[in-house]
Design an enzyme around this catalytic site. Structure first.
Site, PDB file in Angstrom:
ATOM      1  N   ARG A   1     -64.714   8.286   8.779  1.00 56.26           N
ATOM      2  CA  ARG A   1     -64.430   9.071   7.570  1.00 56.26           C
ATOM      3  C   ARG A   1     -64.620  10.564   7.852  1.00 56.26           C
ATOM      4  NH1 ARG A   1     -68.394   6.285   3.586  1.00 56.26           N
ATOM      5  NH2 ARG A   1     -67.903   8.008   2.203  1.00 56.26           N
TER       6      ARG A   1
ATOM      7  N   ARG B   1     -72.532   0.766  -0.142  1.00 59.25           N
ATOM      8  CA  ARG B   1     -71.074   0.659  -0.071  1.00 59.25           C
ATOM      9  C   ARG B   1     -70.642   0.145   1.296  1.00 59.25           C
ATOM     10  NH1 ARG B   1     -68.668   6.278  -2.312  1.00 59.25           N
ATOM     11  NH2 ARG B   1     -67.461   6.093  -0.412  1.00 59.25           N
TER      12      ARG B   1
ATOM     13  N   LYS C   1     -70.328  15.287  -3.820  1.00 56.36           N
ATOM     14  CA  LYS C   1     -69.288  15.537  -4.834  1.00 56.36           C
ATOM     15  C   LYS C   1     -69.544  14.701  -6.097  1.00 56.36           C
ATOM     16  CE  LYS C   1     -65.942  14.252  -2.042  1.00 56.36           C
ATOM     17  NZ  LYS C   1     -66.751  13.898  -0.855  1.00 56.36           N
TER      18      LYS C   1
ATOM     19  N   ARG D   1     -77.633   6.212   0.987  1.00 61.74           N
ATOM     20  CA  ARG D   1     -77.082   6.114  -0.369  1.00 61.74           C
ATOM     21  C   ARG D   1     -77.112   4.675  -0.878  1.00 61.74           C
ATOM     22  NH1 ARG D   1     -71.349   8.473  -1.526  1.00 61.74           N
ATOM     23  NH2 ARG D   1     -70.853   7.338   0.377  1.00 61.74           N
TER      24      ARG D   1
ATOM     25  N   ARG E   1     -56.773  15.300  -1.047  1.00 59.39           N
ATOM     26  CA  ARG E   1     -57.419  15.145   0.256  1.00 59.39           C
ATOM     27  C   ARG E   1     -56.472  15.476   1.401  1.00 59.39           C
ATOM     28  NH1 ARG E   1     -61.586  11.339  -1.160  1.00 59.39           N
ATOM     29  NH2 ARG E   1     -62.946  10.845   0.574  1.00 59.39           N
TER      30      ARG E   1
HETATM   31  P1  AP5 Z   1     -72.580  11.519  -3.146  1.00 62.06           P
HETATM   32  O1  AP5 Z   1     -72.680  12.358  -4.367  1.00 62.06           O
HETATM   33  O2  AP5 Z   1     -72.351  10.069  -3.305  1.00 62.06           O
HETATM   34  O3  AP5 Z   1     -71.502  12.177  -2.144  1.00 62.06           O
HETATM   35  P2  AP5 Z   1     -69.907  12.212  -2.206  1.00 62.06           P
HETATM   36  O4  AP5 Z   1     -69.493  13.543  -1.678  1.00 62.06           O
HETATM   37  O5  AP5 Z   1     -69.429  11.821  -3.559  1.00 62.06           O
HETATM   38  O6  AP5 Z   1     -69.630  11.103  -1.122  1.00 62.06           O
HETATM   39  P3  AP5 Z   1     -68.526   9.971  -1.010  1.00 62.06           P
HETATM   40  O7  AP5 Z   1     -68.945   9.172   0.205  1.00 62.06           O
HETATM   41  O8  AP5 Z   1     -68.355   9.211  -2.285  1.00 62.06           O
HETATM   42  O9  AP5 Z   1     -67.279  10.795  -0.709  1.00 62.06           O
HETATM   43  P4  AP5 Z   1     -66.035  10.332   0.031  1.00 62.06           P
HETATM   44  O10 AP5 Z   1     -65.197  11.512  -0.190  1.00 62.06           O
HETATM   45  O11 AP5 Z   1     -66.180   9.895   1.426  1.00 62.06           O
HETATM   46  O12 AP5 Z   1     -65.699   8.946  -0.702  1.00 62.06           O
HETATM   47  P5  AP5 Z   1     -64.684   8.570  -1.845  1.00 62.06           P
HETATM   48  O13 AP5 Z   1     -65.373   7.613  -2.702  1.00 62.06           O
HETATM   49  O14 AP5 Z   1     -64.050   9.782  -2.426  1.00 62.06           O
HETATM   50  O15 AP5 Z   1     -73.906  11.773  -2.281  1.00 62.06           O
HETATM   51  C1  AP5 Z   1     -74.166  11.063  -1.090  1.00 62.06           C
HETATM   52  C2  AP5 Z   1     -75.655  10.671  -1.006  1.00 62.06           C
HETATM   53  O16 AP5 Z   1     -76.444  11.843  -0.882  1.00 62.06           O
HETATM   54  C3  AP5 Z   1     -76.172   9.966  -2.254  1.00 62.06           C
HETATM   55  O17 AP5 Z   1     -77.111   9.004  -1.859  1.00 62.06           O
HETATM   56  C4  AP5 Z   1     -76.851  11.065  -3.089  1.00 62.06           C
HETATM   57  O18 AP5 Z   1     -77.899  10.535  -3.865  1.00 62.06           O
HETATM   58  C5  AP5 Z   1     -77.354  11.982  -1.984  1.00 62.06           C
HETATM   59  N1  AP5 Z   1     -77.299  13.399  -2.344  1.00 62.06           N
HETATM   60  C6  AP5 Z   1     -76.276  14.036  -2.983  1.00 62.06           C
HETATM   61  N2  AP5 Z   1     -76.516  15.340  -3.068  1.00 62.06           N
HETATM   62  C7  AP5 Z   1     -77.709  15.554  -2.467  1.00 62.06           C
HETATM   63  C8  AP5 Z   1     -78.495  16.729  -2.200  1.00 62.06           C
HETATM   64  N3  AP5 Z   1     -78.083  17.947  -2.551  1.00 62.06           N
HETATM   65  N4  AP5 Z   1     -79.659  16.589  -1.525  1.00 62.06           N
HETATM   66  C9  AP5 Z   1     -80.066  15.359  -1.122  1.00 62.06           C
HETATM   67  N5  AP5 Z   1     -79.386  14.210  -1.334  1.00 62.06           N
HETATM   68  C10 AP5 Z   1     -78.217  14.307  -1.994  1.00 62.06           C
HETATM   69  O19 AP5 Z   1     -63.525   7.846  -0.994  1.00 62.06           O
HETATM   70  C11 AP5 Z   1     -63.717   6.587  -0.386  1.00 62.06           C
HETATM   71  C12 AP5 Z   1     -62.428   6.170   0.325  1.00 62.06           C
HETATM   72  O20 AP5 Z   1     -61.333   6.062  -0.643  1.00 62.06           O
HETATM   73  C13 AP5 Z   1     -61.892   7.174   1.370  1.00 62.06           C
HETATM   74  O21 AP5 Z   1     -62.507   6.978   2.624  1.00 62.06           O
HETATM   75  C14 AP5 Z   1     -60.381   6.829   1.370  1.00 62.06           C
HETATM   76  O22 AP5 Z   1     -60.129   5.656   2.110  1.00 62.06           O
HETATM   77  C15 AP5 Z   1     -60.099   6.513  -0.101  1.00 62.06           C
HETATM   78  N6  AP5 Z   1     -59.655   7.706  -0.846  1.00 62.06           N
HETATM   79  C16 AP5 Z   1     -60.306   8.311  -1.884  1.00 62.06           C
HETATM   80  N7  AP5 Z   1     -59.610   9.378  -2.319  1.00 62.06           N
HETATM   81  C17 AP5 Z   1     -58.494   9.458  -1.565  1.00 62.06           C
HETATM   82  C18 AP5 Z   1     -57.399  10.370  -1.523  1.00 62.06           C
HETATM   83  N8  AP5 Z   1     -57.315  11.410  -2.367  1.00 62.06           N
HETATM   84  N9  AP5 Z   1     -56.435  10.173  -0.602  1.00 62.06           N
HETATM   85  C19 AP5 Z   1     -56.497   9.117   0.247  1.00 62.06           C
HETATM   86  N10 AP5 Z   1     -57.511   8.225   0.280  1.00 62.06           N
HETATM   87  C20 AP5 Z   1     -58.512   8.392  -0.615  1.00 62.06           C
END
Ligand code: AP5
Length: 222
Positions: free
Chosen positions: A170, A159, A13, A126, A87
């Site tokens: 997660r 991270r 994402k 990552r 979410r």
């Molecule tokens: P990346 O682009 O970083 O993936 P992402 O989907 O953004 O992953 P996140 O782990 O950031 O998502 P998340 O939803 O768990 O975390 P968030 O920060 O929102 O890509 C991942 C890796 O793959 C990278 O190394 C990249 O280089 C590689 N890659 C990407 N695309 C690729 C491809 N096509 N091919 C190969 N490699 C690729 O949330 C963190 C925490 O915050 C949650 O656990 C929760 O506690 C809290 N939180 C956040 N939002 C909310 C909410 N709305 N409600 C409640 N709690 C929340």
């Protein structure tokens, strides 16, 4: 354009949103990035979110909704792409309510579909820049110099919630609570675009742009 990018942790994402904002000039609103900034700044909100994030649980809706909706209100004029929000169905309902108060709605919901096995490989490899938020992967999307951010030369980090046992949590949380958000948007207006996120990053970007371009073209014709 008001768009949402849904998908499991590690689906790509953040990677794709950064490309979308460059091409379409939208504001990138990542709930995870905002929370991490709050933590780094040592705010009360960051302190409250910490335990949930480190265990792989969701931060309670009331904290997130207030934080994101306030930011969205400021961004509504320029347009935005949401990453990591909503979410839960309750977050999605609050978002719809808030937008409809200004006669606005979400134009596109894109769902990055990916297998749990690919997620595990992506998340464990990552590396992120703690300064600018740029995201890399030790095999798939390497920085020019090992362990160093291309953009600002900062040392990359892993991270704390990318440890294997937290990632498993997660993913569980995603399957139990966040997948229902896709059903919510399908029922709402039936316009969730499914994107195969198992493909490489450029191919995924092309699929996303194809959908967004088609949407913009349709709107221009109207
Ligand atoms: P990346 O682009 O970083 O993936 P992402 O989907 O953004 O992953 P996140 O782990 O950031 O998502 P998340 O939803 O768990 O975390 P968030 O920060 O929102 O890509 C991942 C890796 O793959 C990278 O190394 C990249 O280089 C590689 N890659 C990407 N695309 C690729 C491809 N096509 N091919 C190969 N490699 C690729 O949330 C963190 C925490 O915050 C949650 O656990 C929760 O506690 C809290 N939180 C956040 N939002 C909310 C909410 N709305 N409600 C409640 N709690 C929340």
């Amino acid at each position: 354009m008001r768009a949402i990018l849904l998908g499991a942790p590690g689906a790509g994402k953040g990677t794709q949103c950064k490309r979308v904002v460059e091409k379409y000039g939208l504001l990138h609103l990542s709930s995870g990035d905002i929370l991490r900034h709050q933590r780094a700044a040592g705010t009360e909100l960051g302190e409250r979110a910490k335990g949930y994030m480190d265990s792989g649980a969701l931060v309670p809706d009331e904290i997130i909704v207030e934080m994101i909706i306030g930011t969205i209100k400021k961004a509504s004029i320029t347009g935005f792409i949401l990453d990591g929000f909503p979410r839960t169905v309750s977050q999605a309902i609050e978002l719809s309510k808030s937008l409809s108060c200004n006669s606005q709605k979400i134009d596109a919901v894109l769902n990055l579909e990916i297998s749990d096995e690919v997620v595990a490989q992506r998340i464990t490899g990552r590396r992120s820049c703690p300064k600018c938020g740029a995201v890399y992967h030790i095999e798939n999307l390497k920085p020019k110099v090992d362990g160093i951010c291309d953009k600002d030369g900062t040392e990359l980090i892993q991270r704390p919630d990318d440890m294997a046992e937290v990632v498993a949590n997660r993913l569980r949380t995603y399957h139990q609570q966040t997948k229902q958000v896709v059903d919510y948007y399908n029922k709402e207006d039936g316009t969730v675009y499914v994107i195969d996120a198992n493909k490489d990053a450029d191919e995924v970007s092309a699929l996303i742009c194809e959908k967004l371009d088609a949407l913009i073209e349709t709107r221009d014709e109207i």
